[in-house]
Scaffold this active site. Structure first.
Site, PDB file in Angstrom:
ATOM      1  N   GLY A 150      11.549   6.488  -7.695  1.00 34.26           N
ATOM      2  CA  GLY A 150      10.483   6.879  -6.877  1.00 34.26           C
ATOM      3  C   GLY A 150       9.068   6.044  -7.350  1.00 34.26           C
ATOM      4  CG  ASN A 196       8.442   1.489  -3.155  1.00 31.94           C
ATOM      5  OD1 ASN A 196       7.733   0.849  -2.903  1.00 31.94           O
ATOM      6  ND2 ASN A 196       9.621   1.298  -3.610  1.00 31.94           N
ATOM      7  CE  LYS A 247      24.953  10.175   2.005  1.00 33.13           C
ATOM      8  NZ  LYS A 247      26.281  10.101   1.816  1.00 33.13           N
ATOM      9  CG  ASN A 272      14.506   1.241   4.155  1.00 36.19           C
ATOM     10  OD1 ASN A 272      14.429   1.876   3.074  1.00 36.19           O
ATOM     11  ND2 ASN A 272      15.152   0.247   4.379  1.00 36.19           N
ATOM     12  CG  HIS A 312      15.738  -4.559   2.292  1.00 36.66           C
ATOM     13  ND1 HIS A 312      17.034  -4.082   2.225  1.00 36.66           N
ATOM     14  CD2 HIS A 312      16.183  -6.086   2.327  1.00 36.66           C
ATOM     15  CE1 HIS A 312      17.760  -4.895   1.746  1.00 36.66           C
ATOM     16  NE2 HIS A 312      17.335  -6.021   1.842  1.00 36.66           N
ATOM     17  CG  ASP A 316      18.998  -3.356   5.350  1.00 38.71           C
ATOM     18  OD1 ASP A 316      18.267  -2.180   5.278  1.00 38.71           O
ATOM     19  OD2 ASP A 316      19.792  -3.452   4.400  1.00 38.71           O
ATOM     20  CD  GLU A 344      10.237  -2.888  -3.215  1.00 45.32           C
ATOM     21  OE1 GLU A 344      10.518  -1.562  -2.933  1.00 45.32           O
ATOM     22  OE2 GLU A 344      11.314  -3.439  -3.972  1.00 45.32           O
TER      23      GLU A 344
END
Ligand code: GAR
Length: 208
Positions: free
Chosen positions: A14, A16, A93, A109, A111, A152, A181
């Site tokens: 965690g 991010n 998930k 999201n 990546h 993605d 990120e």
């Protein structure tokens, strides 16, 4: 500007999540994390939420007889918290089409590479950096994208580049990418708070 009600979904450490918490506290991001959800009861992300008095919930498919029951519970939690956007931050998930359709263009999201390269099933966490180094590319980076029903694949909101050094290992590269990120995710979410993102034909257009 709209104060966004956020649900952050995590599976692991965690960091991010932490960068989003910090950005809200520092007023760089106009939002409120209403709930942190993890499919992993041991995720440190849940502790991070607790430390900041944010509701933390362990919610896993394993707790339900069917995927539909899991979805029903997740939707109930999201609706009762009046969630505007779902932020996937190391959530390992795939969300179901039911959730993705209900929150169309409202799920983000992050990546750890430059999509559409080094993405797809099996490409998560350290595996991404292993593949990047093996390929010999000199530039990798970070992608924030809309989540659609293909892994993605959704519209790209923001990307930043990171140099791959000759002596990088997957771990050293992961560390540098992760720092970028943290910078990128809060900026990308803030674009939504400022209502600056238009999405057409799987592309985003950022209003200036
Ligand atoms: C991050 O590097 C994120 O990009 C990656 O998992 C890590 C989670 O770190 N996500 C993916 O690979 C998704 N395909 P964190 O728990 O410290 O934020």
């Amino acid at each position: 500007m709209k104060k966004l009600n956020l649900a952050v979904l995590c599976s692991g450490g965690g960091t991010n999540l932490q960068s989003i918490i910090d950005a809200i506290e520092n007023k760089e991001l106009f939002g409120e994390i209403k709930i942190v959800i993890s499919n992993n009861s041991k995720a440190f992300a849940l502790e991070r939420a607790n430390k900041h008095n944010i509701s933390a919930l362990h919610l896993s498919h394993k707790q339900f007889a069917t995927p539909e029951e899991f979805d029903q519970k997740l939707l109930e939690v999201l609706k009762s918290n009046q969630i505007d956007m779902i932020i996937l931050a190391g959530y390992m998930k795939m969300l179901s089409p039911t959730i993705i359709r209900t929150y169309k263009n409202k799920i983000l999201n992050i990546h750890p590479a430059l999509l559409p390269h080094f993405g797809g099933p099996g490409m998560y966490g350290i595996h991404v950096h292993e593949a990047v180094i093996k390929s010999g590319v000199k530039i990798t980076g970070v992608t924030v994208h809309i989540v659609d029903e293909v892994y993605d694949h959704g519209a790209i909101v923001m990307q930043k580049a990171v140099e791959v050094k000759d002596d990088d290992t997957p771990e050293t590269l992961a560390e540098r990418v992760l720092k970028v990120e943290h910078q990128t995710y809060k900026e990308a979410i803030q674009l939504f708070a400022e209502d600056k993102v238009e999405i057409r034909d799987n592309k985003t257009y950022i209003k200036l």
